[in-house]
Write a protein that holds these residues in place. Structure first.
Motif, PDB file in Angstrom:
ATOM      1  N   ASN A  84       7.572   2.756  16.438  1.00  0.00           N
ATOM      2  CA  ASN A  84       7.569   1.715  15.455  1.00  0.00           C
ATOM      3  C   ASN A  84       6.091   1.684  14.946  1.00  0.00           C
ATOM      4  O   ASN A  84       5.650   1.158  13.835  1.00  0.00           O
ATOM      5  N   GLN A  85       5.266   2.098  15.769  1.00  0.00           N
ATOM      6  CA  GLN A  85       3.888   2.185  15.103  1.00  0.00           C
ATOM      7  C   GLN A  85       3.460   3.448  14.235  1.00  0.00           C
ATOM      8  O   GLN A  85       2.754   3.076  13.202  1.00  0.00           O
ATOM      9  N   LEU A  86       4.385   4.323  14.205  1.00  0.00           N
ATOM     10  CA  LEU A  86       4.208   5.130  13.000  1.00  0.00           C
ATOM     11  C   LEU A  86       4.908   4.701  11.812  1.00  0.00           C
ATOM     12  O   LEU A  86       4.219   4.951  10.654  1.00  0.00           O
ATOM     13  N   LEU A  87       5.778   3.943  11.966  1.00  0.00           N
ATOM     14  CA  LEU A  87       6.525   3.180  10.972  1.00  0.00           C
ATOM     15  C   LEU A  87       5.481   2.195  10.162  1.00  0.00           C
ATOM     16  O   LEU A  87       5.496   2.238   9.094  1.00  0.00           O
ATOM     17  N   ALA A  88       4.839   1.497  10.959  1.00  0.00           N
ATOM     18  CA  ALA A  88       3.651   0.744  10.681  1.00  0.00           C
ATOM     19  C   ALA A  88       2.636   1.420   9.878  1.00  0.00           C
ATOM     20  O   ALA A  88       2.242   1.064   8.774  1.00  0.00           O
ATOM     21  N   LEU A  89       2.470   2.538  10.335  1.00  0.00           N
ATOM     22  CA  LEU A  89       1.273   3.350   9.647  1.00  0.00           C
ATOM     23  C   LEU A  89       1.665   3.795   8.199  1.00  0.00           C
ATOM     24  O   LEU A  89       1.157   3.899   7.398  1.00  0.00           O
ATOM     25  N   LEU A  90       3.153   4.265   8.158  1.00  0.00           N
ATOM     26  CA  LEU A  90       3.733   4.573   7.069  1.00  0.00           C
ATOM     27  C   LEU A  90       3.579   3.300   5.992  1.00  0.00           C
ATOM     28  O   LEU A  90       3.367   3.466   4.739  1.00  0.00           O
ATOM     29  N   ALA A  91       4.155   2.177   6.509  1.00  0.00           N
ATOM     30  CA  ALA A  91       4.091   0.921   5.745  1.00  0.00           C
ATOM     31  C   ALA A  91       2.636   0.772   5.151  1.00  0.00           C
ATOM     32  O   ALA A  91       2.412   0.162   3.871  1.00  0.00           O
ATOM     33  N   GLN A  92       1.517   0.997   6.024  1.00  0.00           N
ATOM     34  CA  GLN A  92       0.291   0.641   5.522  1.00  0.00           C
ATOM     35  C   GLN A  92      -0.088   1.494   4.456  1.00  0.00           C
ATOM     36  O   GLN A  92      -0.804   1.287   3.492  1.00  0.00           O
ATOM     37  N   GLN A  93       0.039   2.761   4.434  1.00  0.00           N
ATOM     38  CA  GLN A  93       0.055   3.843   3.509  1.00  0.00           C
ATOM     39  C   GLN A  93       0.597   3.673   2.118  1.00  0.00           C
ATOM     40  O   GLN A  93       0.125   3.688   0.844  1.00  0.00           O
ATOM     41  N   LEU A  94       1.894   2.920   2.294  1.00  0.00           N
ATOM     42  CA  LEU A  94       2.440   2.526   1.181  1.00  0.00           C
ATOM     43  C   LEU A  94       1.910   1.597   0.418  1.00  0.00           C
ATOM     44  O   LEU A  94       1.885   1.180  -0.779  1.00  0.00           O
ATOM     45  N   ALA A  95       1.301   0.613   1.406  1.00  0.00           N
ATOM     46  CA  ALA A  95       0.436  -0.697   0.577  1.00  0.00           C
ATOM     47  C   ALA A  95      -0.663  -0.019  -0.039  1.00  0.00           C
ATOM     48  O   ALA A  95      -1.053  -0.766  -0.966  1.00  0.00           O
ATOM     49  N   ASP A  96      -1.336   0.635   0.545  1.00  0.00           N
ATOM     50  CA  ASP A  96      -2.536   1.452  -0.212  1.00  0.00           C
ATOM     51  C   ASP A  96      -2.036   1.899  -1.464  1.00  0.00           C
ATOM     52  O   ASP A  96      -2.591   1.707  -2.439  1.00  0.00           O
ATOM     53  N   VAL A 137      -5.513  -2.402   6.018  1.00  0.00           N
ATOM     54  CA  VAL A 137      -4.911  -3.271   4.947  1.00  0.00           C
ATOM     55  C   VAL A 137      -5.823  -4.499   4.331  1.00  0.00           C
ATOM     56  O   VAL A 137      -5.781  -4.797   3.310  1.00  0.00           O
ATOM     57  N   GLN A 138      -6.444  -4.984   5.435  1.00  0.00           N
ATOM     58  CA  GLN A 138      -7.552  -6.210   5.181  1.00  0.00           C
ATOM     59  C   GLN A 138      -8.484  -5.717   4.337  1.00  0.00           C
ATOM     60  O   GLN A 138      -8.975  -6.396   2.999  1.00  0.00           O
ATOM     61  N   ARG A 139      -9.061  -4.209   4.344  1.00  0.00           N
ATOM     62  CA  ARG A 139      -9.959  -3.925   3.357  1.00  0.00           C
ATOM     63  C   ARG A 139      -9.407  -3.682   1.798  1.00  0.00           C
ATOM     64  O   ARG A 139     -10.284  -3.922   1.020  1.00  0.00           O
ATOM     65  N   THR A 140      -8.293  -3.318   1.969  1.00  0.00           N
ATOM     66  CA  THR A 140      -7.731  -2.945   0.729  1.00  0.00           C
ATOM     67  C   THR A 140      -7.658  -4.342  -0.033  1.00  0.00           C
ATOM     68  O   THR A 140      -7.673  -4.410  -1.173  1.00  0.00           O
ATOM     69  N   GLN A 141      -6.971  -5.290   0.740  1.00  0.00           N
ATOM     70  CA  GLN A 141      -6.840  -6.715   0.003  1.00  0.00           C
ATOM     71  C   GLN A 141      -8.077  -7.353  -0.378  1.00  0.00           C
ATOM     72  O   GLN A 141      -8.232  -8.031  -1.471  1.00  0.00           O
ATOM     73  N   GLN A 142      -9.246  -6.924   0.342  1.00  0.00           N
ATOM     74  CA  GLN A 142     -10.375  -7.664   0.004  1.00  0.00           C
ATOM     75  C   GLN A 142     -11.075  -6.875  -1.333  1.00  0.00           C
ATOM     76  O   GLN A 142     -11.479  -7.555  -2.400  1.00  0.00           O
ATOM     77  N   LEU A 143     -10.808  -5.621  -1.596  1.00  0.00           N
ATOM     78  CA  LEU A 143     -11.014  -4.867  -2.809  1.00  0.00           C
ATOM     79  C   LEU A 143     -10.213  -5.611  -3.895  1.00  0.00           C
ATOM     80  O   LEU A 143     -10.676  -5.731  -5.136  1.00  0.00           O
ATOM     81  N   LEU A 144      -8.923  -5.861  -3.729  1.00  0.00           N
ATOM     82  CA  LEU A 144      -8.106  -6.378  -4.617  1.00  0.00           C
ATOM     83  C   LEU A 144      -8.745  -7.932  -5.166  1.00  0.00           C
ATOM     84  O   LEU A 144      -8.625  -8.291  -6.353  1.00  0.00           O
TER      85      LEU A 144
END
Length: 255
Positions: free
Chosen positions: A191-203, A94-101
């Motif tokens: 819960n960690q699988l849900l966090a992974l899904l949230a990160q993919q949605l953020a991308d 998520v941090q890498r994607t934010q830096q690109l933005l």
């Protein structure tokens, strides 16, 4: 056909037979001291039954303690924490994607910055601006459009780079979930699988935002170019002062 006899009934029969044998034995043999031993078969049977009941109670207590121990073991398994965490890796993605933005060129993802840049570069063409200023403004808008397209492609490349990492994390989390020893571990893996899904949605959200920004800059440049074209056409069609003759010298004539 065999008949089933309970252990307690067998024990009572054995105790009765033993008591009868002991009661008869003094009558068959005369002791050296010529003394009679008083034996109460009923009391003996009662003592044997009491011992049997005590043994049964002890066995029940042992089974109860075994069940309690197993229950504690199960509770410990249910409360055991998952020995694996993908949080750090997901946060890095998520941090890498934010830096690109945040590296957006010229016009950033900021409301005030966007409003200011549009007033300066994409507003109505100035009637007093020189031709050089109009050309400079058009070049600046073109640079914004190209920069937006480049930014969108960089975000897309970053998201594609996260795919391999996400695949590895997903595989590890699924394995942890399937090998979970208790309810807590299974819940944490979920819960960690849900966090992974949230990160993919953020991308995906980041890619959509970058693509939308690039498209918006392209449309804004097109609109500004149309407005500037109308101003340049107006200037071209506006009658000027015409030719004004002046004094000329020929062949080195001097006054």
């Amino acid at each position: 056909m065999k008949t089933y006899r309970s252990p307690r009934r067998v024990l009572m029969v054995a105790a009765t037979m033993l008591a009868t044998a002991l009661a008869v034995s003094p009558m068959l043999s005369t002791p050296a001291a010529a003394q009679w031993v008083v034996y109460d078969p009923t009391n003996y049977v009662q003592n044997v039954l009491t011992a049997a009941r005590s043994l049964e109670q002890i066995n029940n207590q042992i089974r109860s303690l075994q069940n309690e121990a197993q229950s504690l073991i199960n509770q410990a398994r249910n409360l055991a924490s998952l020995p694996y965490s993908s949080l750090q890796q997901l946060q890095q993605n998520v941090q890498r994607t934010q830096q690109l933005l945040q590296q957006a060129q010229n016009i950033a993802y900021d409301v005030q910055n966007i409003d200011q840049m549009f007033r300066q570069q994409y507003g109505k063409a100035s009637l007093t601006a020189s031709d050089a200023e109009l050309v400079s403004g058009a070049r600046s808008r073109w640079q914004n459009t190209v920069g937006g397209l480049q930014d969108a492609m960089r975000v897309q490349a970053g998201v594609v780079g996260n795919i391999d990492t996400n695949r590895a994390q997903m595989s590890a989390l699924v394995n942890q979930s399937q090998s979970a020893t208790g309810a807590l571990q299974a819940t944490q893996a979920g819960n960690q699988l849900l966090a992974l899904l949230a990160q993919q949605l953020a991308d995906l959200t980041a890619v959509g935002a970058a693509n939308g920004r690039a498209q918006a800059l392209t449309e804004a440049e097109r609109a500004a170019a149309a407005e500037q074209g109308r101003e340049q056409r107006r200037r071209f069609l506006t009658p000027g002062p015409g030719y004004q003759p002046g004094n000329a010298q020929m062949f080195g004539n001097r006054n």
